[in-house]
Design a protein around this motif. Structure first.
Motif, PDB file in Angstrom:
ATOM      1  N   GLU A  43      15.855  -5.069  -8.828  1.00  0.00           N
ATOM      2  CA  GLU A  43      16.162  -6.446  -8.456  1.00  0.00           C
ATOM      3  C   GLU A  43      16.037  -6.712  -6.965  1.00  0.00           C
ATOM      4  O   GLU A  43      15.594  -7.778  -6.541  1.00  0.00           O
ATOM      5  CB  GLU A  43      17.561  -6.813  -8.946  1.00  0.00           C
ATOM      6  N   TYR A  44      16.401  -5.747  -6.142  1.00  0.00           N
ATOM      7  CA  TYR A  44      16.430  -6.005  -4.703  1.00  0.00           C
ATOM      8  C   TYR A  44      15.291  -5.306  -3.955  1.00  0.00           C
ATOM      9  O   TYR A  44      15.321  -5.215  -2.729  1.00  0.00           O
ATOM     10  CB  TYR A  44      17.783  -5.591  -4.136  1.00  0.00           C
ATOM     11  N   SER A  45      14.292  -4.828  -4.684  1.00  0.00           N
ATOM     12  CA  SER A  45      13.113  -4.275  -4.015  1.00  0.00           C
ATOM     13  C   SER A  45      12.197  -5.423  -3.595  1.00  0.00           C
ATOM     14  O   SER A  45      12.197  -6.496  -4.197  1.00  0.00           O
ATOM     15  CB  SER A  45      12.370  -3.310  -4.934  1.00  0.00           C
ATOM     16  N   ASP A  46      11.408  -5.184  -2.576  1.00  0.00           N
ATOM     17  CA  ASP A  46      10.464  -6.205  -2.132  1.00  0.00           C
ATOM     18  C   ASP A  46       9.264  -6.299  -3.062  1.00  0.00           C
ATOM     19  O   ASP A  46       8.676  -7.368  -3.223  1.00  0.00           O
ATOM     20  CB  ASP A  46       9.989  -5.886  -0.712  1.00  0.00           C
ATOM     21  N   LEU A  47       8.906  -5.178  -3.690  1.00  0.00           N
ATOM     22  CA  LEU A  47       7.757  -5.157  -4.587  1.00  0.00           C
ATOM     23  C   LEU A  47       7.903  -3.972  -5.530  1.00  0.00           C
ATOM     24  O   LEU A  47       8.341  -2.893  -5.116  1.00  0.00           O
ATOM     25  CB  LEU A  47       6.467  -5.024  -3.773  1.00  0.00           C
ATOM     26  N   SER A  48       7.564  -4.173  -6.800  1.00  0.00           N
ATOM     27  CA  SER A  48       7.689  -3.103  -7.782  1.00  0.00           C
ATOM     28  C   SER A  48       6.426  -3.043  -8.628  1.00  0.00           C
ATOM     29  O   SER A  48       5.859  -4.071  -9.000  1.00  0.00           O
ATOM     30  CB  SER A  48       8.916  -3.327  -8.668  1.00  0.00           C
ATOM     31  N   PHE A  49       5.990  -1.822  -8.943  1.00  0.00           N
ATOM     32  CA  PHE A  49       4.696  -1.570  -9.567  1.00  0.00           C
ATOM     33  C   PHE A  49       4.863  -0.761 -10.850  1.00  0.00           C
ATOM     34  O   PHE A  49       5.724   0.118 -10.936  1.00  0.00           O
ATOM     35  CB  PHE A  49       3.802  -0.749  -8.630  1.00  0.00           C
ATOM     36  N   ALA A  50       3.988  -1.024 -11.835  1.00  0.00           N
ATOM     37  CA  ALA A  50       3.939  -0.222 -13.053  1.00  0.00           C
ATOM     38  C   ALA A  50       2.531  -0.296 -13.623  1.00  0.00           C
ATOM     39  O   ALA A  50       1.682  -1.069 -13.155  1.00  0.00           O
ATOM     40  CB  ALA A  50       4.970  -0.708 -14.080  1.00  0.00           C
ATOM     41  N   ASN A  51       2.272   0.515 -14.651  1.00  0.00           N
ATOM     42  CA  ASN A  51       0.979   0.509 -15.324  1.00  0.00           C
ATOM     43  C   ASN A  51       1.106  -0.189 -16.669  1.00  0.00           C
ATOM     44  O   ASN A  51       1.955   0.171 -17.487  1.00  0.00           O
ATOM     45  CB  ASN A  51       0.482   1.949 -15.534  1.00  0.00           C
ATOM     46  N   PHE A  52       0.271  -1.197 -16.907  1.00  0.00           N
ATOM     47  CA  PHE A  52       0.259  -1.951 -18.162  1.00  0.00           C
ATOM     48  C   PHE A  52      -0.645  -1.200 -19.139  1.00  0.00           C
ATOM     49  O   PHE A  52      -1.862  -1.290 -19.078  1.00  0.00           O
ATOM     50  CB  PHE A  52      -0.260  -3.360 -17.908  1.00  0.00           C
ATOM     51  N   GLU A  53      -0.041  -0.461 -20.046  1.00  0.00           N
ATOM     52  CA  GLU A  53      -0.756   0.470 -20.922  1.00  0.00           C
ATOM     53  C   GLU A  53      -1.178  -0.224 -22.213  1.00  0.00           C
ATOM     54  O   GLU A  53      -0.661   0.059 -23.303  1.00  0.00           O
ATOM     55  CB  GLU A  53       0.131   1.693 -21.220  1.00  0.00           C
ATOM     56  N   GLY A  54      -2.111  -1.162 -22.098  1.00  0.00           N
ATOM     57  CA  GLY A  54      -2.583  -1.874 -23.270  1.00  0.00           C
ATOM     58  C   GLY A  54      -3.360  -3.104 -22.863  1.00  0.00           C
ATOM     59  O   GLY A  54      -3.751  -3.267 -21.698  1.00  0.00           O
ATOM     60  N   THR A  55      -3.608  -3.973 -23.831  1.00  0.00           N
ATOM     61  CA  THR A  55      -4.278  -5.243 -23.587  1.00  0.00           C
ATOM     62  C   THR A  55      -3.649  -6.282 -24.496  1.00  0.00           C
ATOM     63  O   THR A  55      -3.163  -5.939 -25.588  1.00  0.00           O
ATOM     64  CB  THR A  55      -5.795  -5.115 -23.855  1.00  0.00           C
TER      65      THR A  55
END
Length: 319
Positions: A43-55
């Protein structure tokens, strides 16, 4: 040069499969059910990343493969509420519905306000606190930015010239329970070329990347710090509503939380240990299995520049 007194906080996670249309696995609460126990960590991070494993399940054309992940559109509100702000779509499942579905998935995620990278030639940027952040995602496949393509690799240097911080992700390396170790050699998975992830990570940093994080093996791998920049070789599985094998060690995950100065140098980090409970719901792991596993992997794989004290990630001298 941006002043080194400016600090950004980033969070990184691994593979996210937010539902499987083909097998009628549609999470409740518009998909937020997947993230309800962990979104507060982001919630309080400036930016958060993940991998979208699908379509997304759009204009699907038959693609013959054993595992095909078509994500229901109904989960979009949950993804937005999750506090994940950036997605890599450079992976072996973005084309599960064909080229048209892949392009529309990219367009939908962009329209919904996410940073997105992964399809050939794609990258994204955002300005936070006056700091321009770039994001570019790679995999081993020709329909994405490929770690095997010199023109694609040149994106790293080109983008880095126009941003203050560059985040590079990769979907590479072999898969499975025995894939937890980082080896400085070319990897294969059932004959498919999966690259040398250590070589790629160092190439990326040498050419301007400030953070390099990996996913794809479906298990976690170790961390290191190279030239004051952090590398996470695999963040494993993060969230799924069915579709993932959750047998140990595939159910062990973590959120990598890091603080960088305005020039992209690593200042400090934190491991937030996660365990996936059936059908793939991430929860805080009070046993802190990921912490102990990462400490062991760093030692056994002789990864440099980093040590773990408690859940803290600290920088140490490197060659």
């Amino acid at each position: 040069m941006i002043t080194d007194t400016l600090i950004l906080t980033f969070c990184f996670m691994g593979d996210v499969l937010p539902g499987d249309f083909l097998k009628n696995r549609v999470p409740p609460d518009s998909g937020f059910y997947l993230f309800k126990d962990v979104y507060n960590f982001l919630e309080y991070s400036d930016l958060s990343f993940a991998n979208f494993e699908g379509t997304f399940n759009l204009d699907v054309k038959e693609r013959r493969k054993d595992y095909k992940f078509l994500v229901p559109l109904s989960v979009i509100p949950g993804l937005k509420k999750s506090k994940i702000k950036a997605f890599s779509i450079a992976n072996n499942h973005i084309y599960d519905g064909g080229e048209s579905s892949a392009k529309k998935t990219y367009e939908i995620l962009k329209k919904e306000g996410f940073l997105v990278s992964g399809l050939k030639g794609s990258f994204d940027t955002i300005t936070i606190k006056g700091i321009k952040v770039g994001f570019v995602a790679f995999s081993v496949y020709d329909y994405t930015n490929s770690i095997f393509n010199k023109d694609d690799l040149s994106l790293i240097g080109d983008i880095s010239k126009n941003v203050n911080i560059l985040v590079v992700s990769f979907h590479a390396g072999t898969e499975g329970d025995s894939a937890i170790h980082v080896k400085d050699k070319f990897e294969y998975f059932y004959g498919e070329k999966r690259g040398n992830v250590k070589e790629f990570a160092r190439f990326a940093i040498d050419n301007g990347a400030d953070v390099v994080y990996g996913h794809g093996p479906h298990v976690i791998r170790g961390l290191e710090i190279y030239k004051d920049r952090i590398v996470s070789y695999s963040l494993g599985n993060f969230a799924a509503y069915g579709g993932f094998n959750l047998k140990y060690p595939r159910n062990i995950s973590f959120i990598l939380k890091v603080k960088l100065n305005g020039n992209g140098e690593f200042l400090e980090g934190e491991i937030i240990p996660i365990i996936l409970q059936a059908p793939g719901i991430p929860k805080y792991d009070h046993s802190k299995e990921a912490v102990f596993l990462l400490k062991r992997l760093i030692e056994e794989d002789k990864l440099e520049g980093v040590k773990i004290e408690g859940e803290k990630i600290l920088r140490v001298n490197y060659k």
